[in-house]
Enzyme design. Structure first.
Site, short mmCIF file in Angstrom:
data_model
loop_
_atom_site.label_atom_id
_atom_site.label_comp_id
_atom_site.label_asym_id
_atom_site.label_seq_id
_atom_site.Cartn_x
_atom_site.Cartn_y
_atom_site.Cartn_z
N PHE A 237 0.81 -1.23 0.00
CA PHE A 237 0.00 0.00 0.00
C PHE A 237 0.83 1.27 0.00
O PHE A 237 0.38 2.31 0.46
CB PHE A 237 -0.96 0.01 1.21
CG PHE A 237 -1.63 -1.30 1.46
CD1 PHE A 237 -2.51 -1.83 0.52
CD2 PHE A 237 -1.39 -2.02 2.61
CE1 PHE A 237 -3.14 -3.04 0.74
CE2 PHE A 237 -2.00 -3.24 2.83
CZ PHE A 237 -2.89 -3.75 1.90
N THR A 464 -2.32 -6.67 -6.30
CA THR A 464 -3.26 -5.93 -7.13
C THR A 464 -3.77 -6.72 -8.32
O THR A 464 -4.83 -6.40 -8.85
CB THR A 464 -2.56 -4.66 -7.63
OG1 THR A 464 -1.24 -5.02 -8.04
CG2 THR A 464 -2.45 -3.62 -6.54
N ILE A 624 -11.46 -1.29 -18.17
CA ILE A 624 -11.10 -2.15 -17.05
C ILE A 624 -10.58 -3.47 -17.62
O ILE A 624 -11.33 -4.22 -18.24
CB ILE A 624 -12.32 -2.40 -16.13
CG1 ILE A 624 -12.98 -1.07 -15.72
CG2 ILE A 624 -11.91 -3.22 -14.91
CD1 ILE A 624 -12.08 -0.10 -14.99
N ASN A 626 -9.37 -6.18 -16.03
CA ASN A 626 -9.90 -7.35 -15.32
C ASN A 626 -10.94 -6.91 -14.29
O ASN A 626 -10.61 -6.53 -13.16
CB ASN A 626 -8.76 -8.10 -14.63
CG ASN A 626 -9.25 -9.41 -14.00
OD1 ASN A 626 -10.46 -9.66 -13.92
ND2 ASN A 626 -8.31 -10.23 -13.56
N PRO A 627 -12.21 -6.95 -14.66
CA PRO A 627 -13.25 -6.45 -13.74
C PRO A 627 -13.26 -7.17 -12.39
O PRO A 627 -13.70 -6.59 -11.40
CB PRO A 627 -14.56 -6.73 -14.51
CG PRO A 627 -14.15 -6.77 -15.95
CD PRO A 627 -12.76 -7.34 -15.97
N GLN A 633 -9.92 -4.39 -5.91
CA GLN A 633 -9.17 -3.19 -5.55
C GLN A 633 -10.09 -2.12 -4.97
O GLN A 633 -9.75 -1.48 -3.97
CB GLN A 633 -8.44 -2.62 -6.78
CG GLN A 633 -7.25 -3.44 -7.19
CD GLN A 633 -6.21 -3.48 -6.09
OE1 GLN A 633 -5.69 -2.45 -5.68
NE2 GLN A 633 -5.94 -4.66 -5.57
N GLU A 700 -5.91 3.06 -6.27
CA GLU A 700 -5.91 4.19 -5.33
C GLU A 700 -7.24 4.94 -5.35
O GLU A 700 -7.70 5.40 -4.31
CB GLU A 700 -4.73 5.09 -5.67
CG GLU A 700 -3.47 4.26 -5.57
CD GLU A 700 -2.19 5.03 -5.65
OE1 GLU A 700 -1.84 5.40 -6.77
OE2 GLU A 700 -1.55 5.24 -4.62
#
Ligand code: MOS
Length: 734
Positions: A237, A464, A624, A626-627, A633, A700
Site C-alpha cells: 500500500f 493488485t 477495465i 480485469n473487472p 481493488q 488508489e
C-alpha cells in the site's frame, strides 16, 4: 483479439497463494541461514553513548551483534542512499550508520543468531545508553513553524478577496491523524550470500529494481553481483515503495558473517517505518446564491521528518474537480522527530479530498442544495490548474449511476430525519479523483513452437493482480489461450519496470506487453511469408493479427498461418523479444480517474456506535482490463475508507515521542464485522487519447472520497459535524 481483456478473470497466481506454494521474502531458505533481529531505539532524538552487547553475546547461538561501531562498510553520502522514490530534498535514513537517533523505533543494533527466538531474546539483553535531546512529535504544537513547499498549482484570480466578499461562505479546518499501512505480510528480507561474494536478496518490496540500485550503491556492489527478487508481496500500500531498513540489515549481516541472513520485522517495529503523515487541512469555499463556486482556498499542513521533506499534493484536487474563477493552494510542512512519512494509498488525495469533500457537503448545507446538485453546478470539464481538457471524464455518469444504485432520490435532506428503530440513518456522498499515470516499462516474451509463451517483467504484483493483467493482455495480443501463458515478475534481472505504485502499473505493464508482442508478430510474419504459397505473402505487419493460435490477415481471417507451422517451417524453436515501451509525452490533456461514493450509516443514538451499512462506489477509470481484480481493488479501498473514517489513528505519547498503539489490537482497522454491503460500479469510459488500450489504472481511486462520504453521512444522521478523523463515538456523544 480474443477478449481476455475486459473479462472477469481469476488470479493466475491464486492457486499458488491459497496452497502456500507462493513464497514471500521471509520464507526463502538457505543452508546455514542466520536470523537477525533488530534492536529499536527507545528515545525520539539524541545520540547513542554506549551499546553494551556483552549479555547478548553470551547467549548460546548468538553469532554477533552489529552496531554502528562494528558494521561492514556502507556509502557515506546522501546521493548513494537516495532511492528512486525518495523525497527530492533531505538526507535519507541510514540504518546502523552512526550514533544519531532520529526517531523512536529506529534500529540501533542487529543481533545475529542461529535461530529467530534466540536472536529475539538476545536483542532484549542489548543495553543502549543514550544522550537524549529535545524532540517534538506533535503536529498541532508545532504548526506555527510550518514552512512552505512549492507546488505546481498556480493561484487563479484573487481567492482571498472573493472569499471575504462572498454571499455564502464556508471555512473550516479538518484533520487526518498519522496512519500506518499494516500490510498482512511483515517487512522481511532474506539475503543469500554466495562464496563468490554475490548476493541474492529476497525482499518485500514494490520495486525490485529500485531496491537493487539502492543496495548496489549503498554497498558499492556491481549490478551483476546483486539480485533482488520479490515474487509475492502480502500487501504494501505504499509502505514498500522505498527500500526499508530490514534489507540493509540483512545485507550487513550477510557481509559480516558471510552467511545467508534473514531479517523479519515485528508488527511493532513496522510502526517505525513510513506512514501517512498527520495533516491539518483548511478549506475555504465561496459560493454565489445559485450554487456556483467563486473561490476555493485549500491549505495543508503536514508532518515530515527532521531529515527529509516528504510532501504530496493534498490541495490541488479542487482545481480538477470544481470550476472556480479564484483559487489558492498552500502546502506546508512541519519537521518532527519521526520516521519520514511515505506514500499510503492515494497519497495526498485520500487526505486532501476528504477535507475538500467534507467542506463541499457543508457548503451544500449552507446553500440548502442537494450535495450532488452542488457538484453538478460547479462541474469542471477542464483541469483548471493546467488549463487543459481531460482525455476523458465520466464523473457526471458516476454521480448518476451511483445515485441511482444507492437510491439517493429517496433521501430526506434534513439531518436526523431518517431513522431505523433506535438507530439514526444518514446518507452522504462525495467525489473521488486520482491520477491516471503511466510509466516506461519493458517486457520480454519467449514464444515456443508448442504455442506457449512466457512473459516477464521486473514489475511487482503487490496483490493488485498484475500477474493476471499481464497474462490477459499477452493472451489477447498473442492470440493464445490464457492457459498457454506463464508470467514471471519481480526479479531485478528482468526487463525494466517502475515501482508498483501510483496506480500506473496496469497501463505501464500492459503497453510493455503490447509493444513486445508486436515484435513477436513481426518475426512470425517473416516466417509465415517464407512458407510455400503463403496466404500472407503480401501482408504488411499492420495488416495481420495473432488470433486463435494463428497469424491472420485482419480483413480476411481465413488467410492465416498457424504459429506452430510458421515456426516449424522456419526451424525456429523459440522466438524471444524484449522491448521497452515509452508513452508519448503529451501534456495537452489531463489524465485522471474519477469516482462518486455514496454511504449509508446507522448510528445508535444512545451509544454513538456507527455502522457503515451500505456503500456504492461508481468509478470511471477508462477500460477495465480485469473487472474481477479491479472490483477487489475498489472493495479494498472502500474498506480502508471505512477505517480512515471511523477507526484508524496512530497515537503518540508526545512526552516520550513514542507510538502508544503499535499493534493491530490497539490500532483499529475494520474487520468483517465492520463491513456490510459494498457495491462497485464501473462506469463505461472510452478513452482514445490516453493510450492504445484506453486504460487508466485503478486501486488508489478506491479510497479517495470514502471517508468524506461517511463523515457526510454521519452529519446527515446526527446533525453533528466531526472534522477530525477518526469519527469515534466519544466525538459523537459529546
Ligand atoms: Mo501506492 S501509495 O503508490 O503504493
Amino acid at each position: 483479439m480474443d477478449g481476455h481483456v475486459g473479462t472477469p478473470t481469476s488470479r493466475i497466481d491464486g492457486r499458488a497463494k491459497v496452497t502456500g506454494a507462493a513464497k514471500y521474502a521471509g520464507e526463502f531458505k538457505a543452508d546455514g541461514l542466520v536470523y537477525g533481529f533488530a534492536v529499536s531505539a527507545t528515545i525520539a532524538r539524541g545520540r547513542i553513548r554506549r551499546v553494551d552487547t556483552s549479555a547478548a553475546l553470551r547467549v548460546k547461538g548468538v553469532l554477533d551483534v552489529l552496531t554502528h561501531q562494528n558494521r561492514p562498510q556502507m556509502a557515506d553520502n546522501d546521493e548513494a542512499w537516495r532511492d528512486e522514490v525518495a523525497p527530492e530534498r533531505g538526507s535519507p535514513f541510514r540504518p546502523l550508520y552512526d550514533d544519531a537517533v532520529k526517531f523512536s523505533g529506529q534500529p540501533v543494533a542487529l543481533v545475529l543468531a542461529e535461530d529467530w527466538e534466540t536472536a529475539r531474546f538476545a536483542a532484549s539483553l542489548v543495553r543502549v545508553e543514550y544522550q537524549e535531546e529535545a524532540f517534538a512529535t506533535d503536529l498541532h504544537a508545532k504548526r506555527d513553524e510550518a514552512f512552505v513547499v512549492q507546488k505546481s498549482e498556480r493561484p487563479r484570480g484573487d481567492a482571498s478577496k472573493a472569499l471575504s466578499g462572498a454571499a455564502i461562505r464556508h471555512e473550516a479546518e479538518y484533520f487526518i491523524p498519522t496512519e500506518h499501512h499494516n500490510p498482512m505480510e511483515p517487512f522481511a528480507s532474506t539475503a543469500i550470500w554466495e562464496a563468490n561474494g554475490r548476493l541474492t536478496v529476497y525482499e518485500k518490496t514494490q520495486g525490485v529494481q529500485n531496491v537493487h540500485r539502492y543496495l548496489c550503491s549503498v554497498f558499492r556492489k556491481k549490478a551483476d553481483d546483486l539480485r533482488v527478487v520479490s515474487p509475492y508481496v502480502g500487501g504494501a500500500f505504499g509502505s514498500a515503495l522505498r527500500p526499508q531498513y530490514q534489507g540493509v540489515l540483512a545485507v550487513l549481516g550477510a557481509l559480516a558473517l558471510k552467511r545467508p541472513v534473514r531479517v523479519v520485522l515485528t508488527r511493532q517495529q513496522m510502526y517505525g517505518l513510513g506512514h501517512r503523515p498527520a495533516t491539518i487541512e483548511r478549506v475555504g469555499l465561496a459560493a454565489k446564491a445559485d450554487g456556483t463556486i467563486d473561490a476555493i482556498t485549500h491549505e495543508a499542513i503536514a508532518e515530515t521528518s527532521q531529515f527529509e521533506e516528504f510532501s504530496r499534493n493534498d490541495t490541488g484536487w479542487a482545481g480538477l474537480l470544481y470550476a472556480s474563477a479564484n483559487s489558492k493552494f498552500d502546502h506546508k510542512l512541519v519537521s518532527l522527530d519521526v520516521a519520514t512519512p511515505c506514500d499510503m494509498r492515494a497519497p495526498g488525495a485520500a487526505t486532501g479530498v476528504y477535507a475538500l469533500e467534507s467542506a463541499m457537503d457543508e457548503l451544500a448545507v449552507a446553500l440548502k442544495l442537494d450535495p450532488i446538485e452542488l457538484r453538478l453546478r460547479c462541474y469542471s470539464d477542464r483541469d483548471q490548474n493546467e488549463d487543459i481538457p481531460y482525455t476523458s471524464k465520466q464523473l457526471r455518469e458516476c454521480y448518476r449511476q451511483g445515485a441511482e444504485a444507492f437510491g439517493w432520490a429517496r433521501r430526506e435532506p434534513e439531518p436526523r430525519s431518517m431513522r431505523d428503530g433506535h438507530e439514526l440513518v444518514g446518507w452522504g456522498m462525495a467525489s473521488g479523483v486520482w491520477e491516471a499515470l503511466q510509466m516506461p516499462a519493458g517486457a520480454r516474451i519467449v514464444l515456443t513452437a508448442n504455442g506457449h509463451a512466457e512473459v516477464s517483467c521486473a514489475a511487482s504484483d503487490i496483490g493488485t493482480g498484475t500477474y493476471t493483467v499481464v497474462a490477459q493482455v499477452a493472451a489477447d495480443a498473442l492470440g493464445l489461450p490464457l492457459d498457454n501463458l506463464s508470467v514471471k515478475l519481480a526479479d531485478s534481472t528482468l526487463p525494466q519496470a517502475p515501482v508498483e505504485g501510483g496506480s500506473w502499473m496496469a497501463a505501464s505493464a500492459a503497453h510493455a506487453v503490447l509493444g513486445t508482442a508486436q515484435e513477436i508478430r513481426n518475426e512470425l510474419l517473416n516466417l509465415a511469408k517464407a512458407m510455400p504459397r503463403s496466404p500472407l505473402a503480401n501482408a504488411g505487419p499492420d495488416n495481420v493479427i495473432l488470433t486463435d493460435g494463428k497469424l491472420a490477415d485482419k480483413r480476411d481471417l481465413t488467410r492465416a498461418v498457424s504459429i506452430t507451422d510458421a515456426m516449424r517451417h522456419g526451424m525456429v524453436e523459440r522466438i524471444e523479444k524484449e522491448k521497452v515501451n515509452h508513452f508519448a509525452d503529451d501534456t495537452s490533456h489531463a489524465r485522471n480517474a474519477h469516482s462518486a461514493i455514496f454511504a449509508e450509516v446507522k448510528i445508535d443514538e444512545q451509544l454513538g456506535v456507527v455502522r457503515v451499512t451500505r456503500v456504492v462506489s461508481a468509478v470511471a477509470a477508462g477500460r477495465i482490463i480485469n473487472p474481477k481484480t479491479a472490483r477487489s481493488q475498489i472493495l479494498g479501498g472502500v474498506v480502508w475508507g471505512i477505517g480512515m473514517a471511523l477507526h484508524e489513528e496512530t497515537l503518540f505519547d508526545h512526552r516520550f515521542g513514542r507510538i502508544m498503539n503499535p499493534n493491530i489490537a490497539e490500532y483499529h482497522v475494520p474487520t468483517n464485522a465492520d463491513v456490510y454491503d459494498i457495491d462497485v460500479i464501473f462506469v463505461e469510459e472510452k478513452d482514445e487519447l490516453i493510450n492504445s488500450l484506453g486504460v487508466k489504472g485503478l486501486g488508489e481511486i478506491g479510497i479517495v472520497g470514502v471517508a468524506a462520504a461517511i463523515a457526510n453521512a454521519v452529519y446527515h444522521a446526527t446533525g453533528k459535524r466531526v472534522r477530525d478523523l477518526p469519527i469515534t463515538l466519544d466525538k459523537l456523544l459529546n
